[in-house]
Design an enzyme around this catalytic site. Structure first.
Site, PDB file in Angstrom:
ATOM      1  N   ALA A  91       0.873  -1.168   0.000  1.00 42.09           N
ATOM      2  CA  ALA A  91       0.000   0.000   0.000  1.00 42.09           C
ATOM      3  C   ALA A  91       0.910   1.218   0.000  1.00 42.09           C
ATOM      4  O   ALA A  91       1.721   1.406   0.904  1.00 42.09           O
ATOM      5  CB  ALA A  91      -0.893  -0.010   1.236  1.00 42.09           C
ATOM      6  N   SER A  92       0.809   2.043  -1.023  1.00 39.55           N
ATOM      7  CA  SER A  92       1.761   3.134  -1.229  1.00 39.55           C
ATOM      8  C   SER A  92       1.697   4.162  -0.105  1.00 39.55           C
ATOM      9  O   SER A  92       0.685   4.316   0.591  1.00 39.55           O
ATOM     10  CB  SER A  92       1.490   3.820  -2.567  1.00 39.55           C
ATOM     11  N   GLN A  93       2.797   4.883   0.052  1.00 45.31           N
ATOM     12  CA  GLN A  93       2.885   5.956   1.032  1.00 45.31           C
ATOM     13  C   GLN A  93       1.843   7.024   0.708  1.00 45.31           C
ATOM     14  O   GLN A  93       1.790   7.533  -0.413  1.00 45.31           O
ATOM     15  CB  GLN A  93       4.283   6.551   1.005  1.00 45.31           C
TER      16      GLN A  93
END
Length: 387
Positions: A91-93
């Site tokens: 899950a991207s920043q």
């Protein structure tokens, strides 16, 4: 959730009120799977351990500005004790998510193709801003596609979801106004250009195994090409067909091979400076190049840069503070340091340009990188090619 959004706004990652509203409509925790992965701090050996939703660590990090590993080893942890070796989805920043969504510069009614559904969080944000009917998202991994699809359905967002190779796009739903990739590409698929309307935008992480991955914003022209420049850093995993090698650097160095020795006056720090024009130039000009950097354990300030290409060629450069020249060893068919030094000198000769002054064009024959400084009298210059 509100605290995270306020933090993104305070740091400047989130400036558009419409995107702020979208972030407030999409609770991140509903898109994070019950199991995430974290470094095994107990052993500190580079492996990862699963962390469940019932662990305080899970909740502490869901609304922090961190990327969260959500899959290891393509879904089958390779450790005999259930530990994982390589992150294969995350899950991207949130701050990077916000920066990329704003860089799309969407307006109402635009149709977007997202490459890489994964958790579904990014697709949900697009739906909240543009409406589900304007969002198509594709995911190559069936397990991840199911995970993201389930989360989207449970939260009421209904984009068009496709399980397939994102490098091929979704031609049956084209043309799109925007294509947004949440995976990095070394060679930007031309299918993305074909499926974007003239004047439309492709936003993708782009790079190589040597240099930092940049965020590339390309505009599609009526002649069937797409052209743009780097606009920042964007660390993402690669398209699966374009992945980097796996294993340790030492797996690709034959320490018993006959070596060629020389000295160089080029400080190895200069060619690895993160985000620099020199790093960018070397990464583009020297194909199939990988690197590893090691500082001495003592306080000597000494270090060694290792370069390798996974095909039998390698080089090492030993840095000693205050030295006017640095020892180089090279082995294999290629002289990797000579190639790196040649690219660095090209960069020096052309005025040490920042990476933002380089232009990438994607067409039917592949991609081309040129130095395009500002100024009407300055002609674009192609980067030197490798061996």
């Amino acid at each position: 959730m509100a605290a995270l959004v306020d933090g993104l706004q305070a740091t400047g990652a989130l400036t558009d009120p419409r995107w702020r509203d979208a972030f407030l409509q999409v609770p991140r925790h509903l898109f994070i799977p019950d199991r995430i992965w974290a470094d095994d701090g107990a052993r500190a050996d580079g492996w990862m351990v699963p962390v469940g939703r019932d662990d305080p660590y899970w909740w502490e990090n869901v609304y922090a500005d961190y990327a969260l590993p959500t899959q290891v080893d393509d879904g089958t942890p390779s450790g005999t004790d259930g530990r994982g070796r390589y992150t294969t989805s995350s899950a991207s920043q949130p701050s990077l998510v916000a920066l990329m969504l704003e860089a799309l510069q969407v307006t109402d009614g635009m149709r977007v193709l997202e490459i890489g559904t994964a958790t579904g969080y990014n697709a949900a944000l697009l739906c909240a801003r543009l409406g589900s009917h304007n969002v198509t998202s594709i995911e190559v991994d069936p397990a991840l596609a199911d995970l993201g699809g389930t989360a989207l359905e449970a939260t009421g967002w209904k984009p068009t979801l496709v399980c397939g190779d994102g490098a091929q796009g979704v031609p049956e739903a084209a043309p799109f106004d925007r294509v947004l990739a949440t995976v990095a590409a070394k060679q930007i698929p031309y299918a993305w250009v074909e499926q974007t309307r003239p004047g439309g935008v492709i936003l993708t992480p782009w790079g190589n195994d040597y240099a930092a991955t940049v965020l590339l914003r390309l505009t599609v022209d009526a002649d069937g090409t797409a052209t743009g420049r780097p606009i920042g850093d964007a660390p993402f995993m690669w398209l699966r067909a374009q992945r980097a090698h796996r294993g340790r650097w030492s797996d690709h160095v034959d320490f018993d091979a006959p070596v060629r020795t020389r000295h160089t006056r080029v400080d190895p720090h200069h060619v690895v400076a993160h985000g620099s024009g020199a790093e960018f130039t070397v990464g583009v000009a020297v194909p199939d190049l990988c690197r590893a950097w090691f500082d001495a354990d003592d306080d000597s300030g000494e270090s060694t840069l290792w370069l390798y290409d996974t095909a039998g060629s390698w080089a090492s450069v030993d840095y000693v503070p205050g030295a006017g020249a640095y020892a180089v060893e090279q082995a294999g068919p290629r002289s990797l340091w000579a190639e790196v030094e040649s690219a660095w000198r090209w960069w020096e000769t052309h005025g040490r340009p920042d990476r933002s002054l380089f232009e990438v064009t994607v067409g039917t024959e592949g991609q081309r990188v040129r130095l395009v400084p500002s100024g009407d009298r300055i002609q674009p210059t192609d980067l030197p090619s490798g061996p």
